[in-house]
Design a protein around this motif. Structure first.
Motif, PDB file in Angstrom:
ATOM      1  N   THR A 191      56.365 113.872  42.211  1.00  0.00           N
ATOM      2  CA  THR A 191      55.424 112.899  41.657  1.00  0.00           C
ATOM      3  C   THR A 191      54.327 113.663  40.939  1.00  0.00           C
ATOM      4  O   THR A 191      53.717 114.573  41.517  1.00  0.00           O
ATOM      5  N   GLN A 192      54.084 113.301  39.673  1.00  0.00           N
ATOM      6  CA  GLN A 192      53.063 113.998  38.903  1.00  0.00           C
ATOM      7  C   GLN A 192      52.091 112.991  38.272  1.00  0.00           C
ATOM      8  O   GLN A 192      52.425 111.812  38.120  1.00  0.00           O
ATOM      9  N   PRO A 193      50.896 113.474  37.902  1.00  0.00           N
ATOM     10  CA  PRO A 193      49.925 112.571  37.269  1.00  0.00           C
ATOM     11  C   PRO A 193      50.433 112.081  35.912  1.00  0.00           C
ATOM     12  O   PRO A 193      51.173 112.773  35.224  1.00  0.00           O
ATOM     13  N   SER A 194      50.034 110.876  35.570  1.00  0.00           N
ATOM     14  CA  SER A 194      50.328 110.306  34.243  1.00  0.00           C
ATOM     15  C   SER A 194      49.130 109.468  33.826  1.00  0.00           C
ATOM     16  O   SER A 194      49.086 108.262  34.076  1.00  0.00           O
ATOM     17  N   GLY A 195      48.155 110.168  33.231  1.00  0.00           N
ATOM     18  CA  GLY A 195      46.915 109.481  32.887  1.00  0.00           C
ATOM     19  C   GLY A 195      46.153 109.133  34.146  1.00  0.00           C
ATOM     20  O   GLY A 195      45.872 109.988  34.984  1.00  0.00           O
ATOM     21  N   SER A 196      45.870 107.871  34.319  1.00  0.00           N
ATOM     22  CA  SER A 196      45.134 107.418  35.502  1.00  0.00           C
ATOM     23  C   SER A 196      46.067 107.023  36.641  1.00  0.00           C
ATOM     24  O   SER A 196      45.609 106.654  37.726  1.00  0.00           O
ATOM     25  N   THR A 197      47.390 107.109  36.417  1.00  0.00           N
ATOM     26  CA  THR A 197      48.352 106.748  37.454  1.00  0.00           C
ATOM     27  C   THR A 197      49.249 107.956  37.747  1.00  0.00           C
ATOM     28  O   THR A 197      48.948 109.085  37.356  1.00  0.00           O
ATOM     29  N   THR A 198      50.349 107.689  38.411  1.00  0.00           N
ATOM     30  CA  THR A 198      51.329 108.749  38.691  1.00  0.00           C
ATOM     31  C   THR A 198      52.711 108.276  38.274  1.00  0.00           C
ATOM     32  O   THR A 198      52.960 107.074  38.120  1.00  0.00           O
ATOM     33  N   THR A 199      53.594 109.223  38.114  1.00  0.00           N
ATOM     34  CA  THR A 199      54.980 108.912  37.755  1.00  0.00           C
ATOM     35  C   THR A 199      55.895 109.937  38.402  1.00  0.00           C
ATOM     36  O   THR A 199      55.452 110.997  38.862  1.00  0.00           O
ATOM     37  N   THR A 200      57.161 109.633  38.467  1.00  0.00           N
ATOM     38  CA  THR A 200      58.128 110.585  39.023  1.00  0.00           C
ATOM     39  C   THR A 200      58.772 111.371  37.890  1.00  0.00           C
ATOM     40  O   THR A 200      58.982 110.849  36.789  1.00  0.00           O
ATOM     41  N   ALA A 201      59.073 112.614  38.179  1.00  0.00           N
ATOM     42  CA  ALA A 201      59.729 113.480  37.193  1.00  0.00           C
ATOM     43  C   ALA A 201      60.642 114.450  37.934  1.00  0.00           C
ATOM     44  O   ALA A 201      60.493 114.688  39.133  1.00  0.00           O
ATOM     45  N   THR A 202      61.611 114.973  37.204  1.00  0.00           N
ATOM     46  CA  THR A 202      62.573 115.908  37.791  1.00  0.00           C
ATOM     47  C   THR A 202      62.610 117.175  36.950  1.00  0.00           C
ATOM     48  O   THR A 202      62.755 117.109  35.723  1.00  0.00           O
ATOM     49  N   TYR A 203      62.480 118.316  37.627  1.00  0.00           N
ATOM     50  CA  TYR A 203      62.497 119.607  36.935  1.00  0.00           C
ATOM     51  C   TYR A 203      63.463 120.552  37.651  1.00  0.00           C
ATOM     52  O   TYR A 203      63.648 120.479  38.872  1.00  0.00           O
ATOM     53  N   PHE A 204      64.077 121.428  36.874  1.00  0.00           N
ATOM     54  CA  PHE A 204      64.875 122.514  37.453  1.00  0.00           C
ATOM     55  C   PHE A 204      64.380 123.829  36.871  1.00  0.00           C
ATOM     56  O   PHE A 204      63.839 123.866  35.763  1.00  0.00           O
ATOM     57  N   LEU A 205      64.587 124.912  37.623  1.00  0.00           N
ATOM     58  CA  LEU A 205      63.992 126.192  37.244  1.00  0.00           C
ATOM     59  C   LEU A 205      64.888 127.008  36.310  1.00  0.00           C
ATOM     60  O   LEU A 205      64.424 127.559  35.315  1.00  0.00           O
ATOM     61  N   VAL A 206      66.170 127.101  36.633  1.00  0.00           N
ATOM     62  CA  VAL A 206      67.105 127.911  35.832  1.00  0.00           C
ATOM     63  C   VAL A 206      68.117 126.989  35.183  1.00  0.00           C
ATOM     64  O   VAL A 206      68.730 126.140  35.846  1.00  0.00           O
ATOM     65  N   ASN A 207      68.330 127.167  33.908  1.00  0.00           N
ATOM     66  CA  ASN A 207      69.249 126.316  33.151  1.00  0.00           C
ATOM     67  C   ASN A 207      70.650 126.922  33.157  1.00  0.00           C
ATOM     68  O   ASN A 207      70.915 127.910  32.478  1.00  0.00           O
ATOM     69  N   ALA A 208      71.532 126.321  33.962  1.00  0.00           N
ATOM     70  CA  ALA A 208      72.947 126.732  33.943  1.00  0.00           C
ATOM     71  C   ALA A 208      73.640 125.851  32.915  1.00  0.00           C
ATOM     72  O   ALA A 208      74.178 124.788  33.227  1.00  0.00           O
ATOM     73  N   SER A 209      73.646 126.273  31.701  1.00  0.00           N
ATOM     74  CA  SER A 209      74.041 125.424  30.574  1.00  0.00           C
ATOM     75  C   SER A 209      75.469 124.905  30.699  1.00  0.00           C
ATOM     76  O   SER A 209      75.772 123.795  30.269  1.00  0.00           O
TER      77      SER A 209
END
Length: 321
Positions: A191-209
């Protein structure tokens, strides 16, 4: 009665001498071999127990070798995980630095790229004896790995082998076939900030293309990366760091268990050797004393036989003119 046909004294002396010679042969065999029970004929029960326990000790010796191999593997993979924790910690620090106003995010991203390349190198290099629990390029998962831990004999005589199990889903860093199986390649939902609210996001560290199942966005930044996205990336890296730390802790616990089991197996082998020795080894002090006594008896037996034969020869004196 004196007889020229039957020399009773000589026969008795000869029988005694034969018994002494037999006893001497037994003692000499014990001294030369070191065993009081060398064959089943000496003591069937003790010989059977000793033979079985020697066989078990050979099996335990193999277990000890297997534990050494297992320790070498876990040491290798733990070293890889420990190094990965340090690199991911550095990545987190770089992302925090990118949060500062006026910083050159493109240059930081170049550092991030090299750090991720280092993670890939660590995962690929952490290989021992053809096995790698940190990197997987196969379409199938690495699964659970077994390390031989002990050889057991139950009271009813049945035998079994005990193993230590490690689930590699907790250690695979990069999976180039299925991204969701790798700690560094799978998406971390946060969960990360989005302006005055929050939103969900997905991240990965290494790109196994080439991998399938990759979700989310790769952790990389540019001049256009917002502070909200940076906060989300930092949270995702923190999640990765926690998973890596847990994985290293689990592998470290397995490694400690292997060390303890290796020490126990060594002690057990020594105890079994000592127990077998008490059953079948000859007491050299006792045997040397017995040999001296038998040598004395042998000399006296020879002299007694000589006297008995001489007495029979004295009959000739009766027939002389």
């Amino acid at each position: 009665m004196t007889s020229i046909l039957t020399n009773t004294a000589a026969m008795a002396a000869l029988q005694t001498l034969r018994t002494i010679d037999s006893n001497m042969e037994t003692v000499q065999n014990r001294i030369s071999s070191g065993y009081r029970v060398g064959t089943a004929a000496d003591n069937a029960a003790y010989w059977s127990i000793a033979t079985t326990m020697r066989s078990d000790n050979e099996a335990l010796s193999t277990v000890k070798d297997a534990l050494g191999l297992g320790a070498a593997k876990t040491d290798t993979y733990y070293a890889g995980l420990d190094s990965s924790v340090k690199v991911v910690t550095e990545i987190k620090a770089k992302l925090v630095a990118a949060r500062e106003p006026g910083v050159d995010k493109d240059k930081i991203n170049k550092e991030l790229t090299e750090l991720k390349n280092q993670l890939t190198s660590i995962a690929q290099s952490a290989s021992f004896s053809g096995e790698n629990w940190l990197f997987n390029a196969s379409t199938t998962a690495l699964g659970t790995k077994q390390i031989v831990a002990s050889f057991n004999r139950a009271a009813n005589g049945t035998v079994s082998v005990t193993t230590l199990a490690f689930d590699t889903t907790k250690s695979v860093l990069i999976d180039t076939s299925q991204a969701s199986r790798g700690i560094l390649t799978k998406g971390m939902q946060i969960t990360q900030p989005s302006g005055s609210t929050t939103t969900t996001a997905t991240y990965f560290l290494v790109n196994a293309s080439a991998a399938t199942g990759a979700t989310g966005s790769e952790i990389k930044i540019s001049t256009s990366t917002s502070n909200d996205d940076l906060d989300g990336m930092i949270s995702a890296v923190e999640s990765v760091l926690q998973v890596l730390t847990d994985s290293a802790a689990t592998l470290g616990a397995i490694n400690k268990r292997i060390d303890m089991q290796d020490e126990f197996v060594s002690t057990l082998m020594d105890v079994i050797d000592k127990g077998v020795g008490r059953l079948v080894d000859a007491d050299m002090n006792e045997e040397s004393t017995r040999l001296k006594a038998l040598q004395t008896q042998q000399q006296l037996g020879i002299q007694s036989l000589s006297i008995a034969n001489t007495n029979a020869a004295n009959i000739m004196q009766l027939f002389r003119q």
